[in-house]
Every structure is written in C-alpha cells, then in structure tokens.
Scaffold this active site. Structure first.
Site: not given
Length: 168
Positions: A59, A46, A63
């Site tokens: 998150y 991401s 990533k």
C-alpha cells in the site's frame, strides 16, 4: 464537483494505484492538443506515503508512486496548462482500517483519535474528517490554487508534524 461525488470515490481500494494514474496522465496528455485547454488532476495518496510504517509495504509503496507520478505529470503537462497535485489524507475510510482493529473496537471512534496534534479532532466523526479531504481536493481543483502544481496537500490533523507530549 460536488463533495459527495468525491467522498464516494475515496474509499475504493486501488483507485489511486500508479497504473490507473498512468492511464489518466496519458489521457490528459492526449487532451492537450485542444488549443486553450487547461485542466487539473488531483491524485489521492496517503499519509503512508510521507513516512515509513511497518506492515503496509504494498500500500505505502503504491502511494509513494502516486506522489512521484504527480511530480512527473506536473512537469510534463504544465506546459499545456494542466496542473497536477496530490492530497495525502490520514485514513481513507473505516473499511481500510477495520482489519487492523481489535474485535469490538469501533473504528469511527478510533480514527479521529489518531490525530492527537489537534485537540478537537477526537470529537469529530469519520464523515467530518472525510469532508476535510473532499474540501482539500476541491481546493486543488479550483482556481484558488492556480499556483499549485506538483505539490502534496497533507490532510491528516498534524500526524506527521512530530510527536506531541502531554503534561498530565
């Protein structure tokens, strides 16, 4: 690989977790015993793995881990002809962004406007932006990228290039 198959897997939460990638790397390592075998692994991280941003610690850290695993796997598997790269898109899907949007704001209209560096992005659909991500994955999976391994392909409309100032 058909782009629709790639698009169908991009939005699944957790599909790019470090734990899943470790299993994939292990399986690829086992496949190396076949003589003359080569291959490609394309991970999806991401844009949140390229810069700091508040409110997304779990998150973003997963990533960042995807990017690290990509580099280690590229070094470990390269001698067996297996290339490993990562695509870093801006937004994976509308359902990922929707919880952060005010009620009544159409996500499909907002995501393209999150890429201000390219003037034409604001008029594109979310589906078109996702097709760009699929095309980036296809490129890294193809023989056209034979010299790419341990790399990030950033697909985010210039969002990490810096801030664009508009003269009104």
């Amino acid at each position: 690989v058909h782009p629709d198959l790639i698009l169908s897997g991009l939005g699944r939460s957790g599909s790019g977790s470090p734990f899943g990638l470790r299993r994939l790397r292990s399986s690829a390592g086992q496949a190396r015993t076949a003589p003359g075998l080569s291959g490609v692994i394309v991970n999806v991280a991401s844009v949140d793995a390229l810069r700091g941003q508040n409110g997304v610690v779990a998150y973003a850290s997963s990533k960042w881990a995807v990017r690290g695993i990509t580099r280690v796997a590229a070094l470990e598997l390269g001698r067996y002809g297996i290339r490993v790269n990562t695509v870093c898109p801006e937004a994976g899907s509308a359902f990922m962004v929707a919880p952060y949007m005010p009620p009544g704001v159409p996500v499909e209209k907002v995501i393209p406007r999150m890429q201000p560096a390219l003037s034409y992005q604001k008029d594109r659909t979310l589906e078109a932006l996702m097709q760009d991500v699929a095309n980036a994955i296809l490129f890294l999976a193809s023989d056209e990228s034979r010299s790419c391994t341990g790399s990030d392909l950033v697909c985010e409309g210039g969002n990490t290039a810096g801030r664009a100032h508009c003269n009104a």
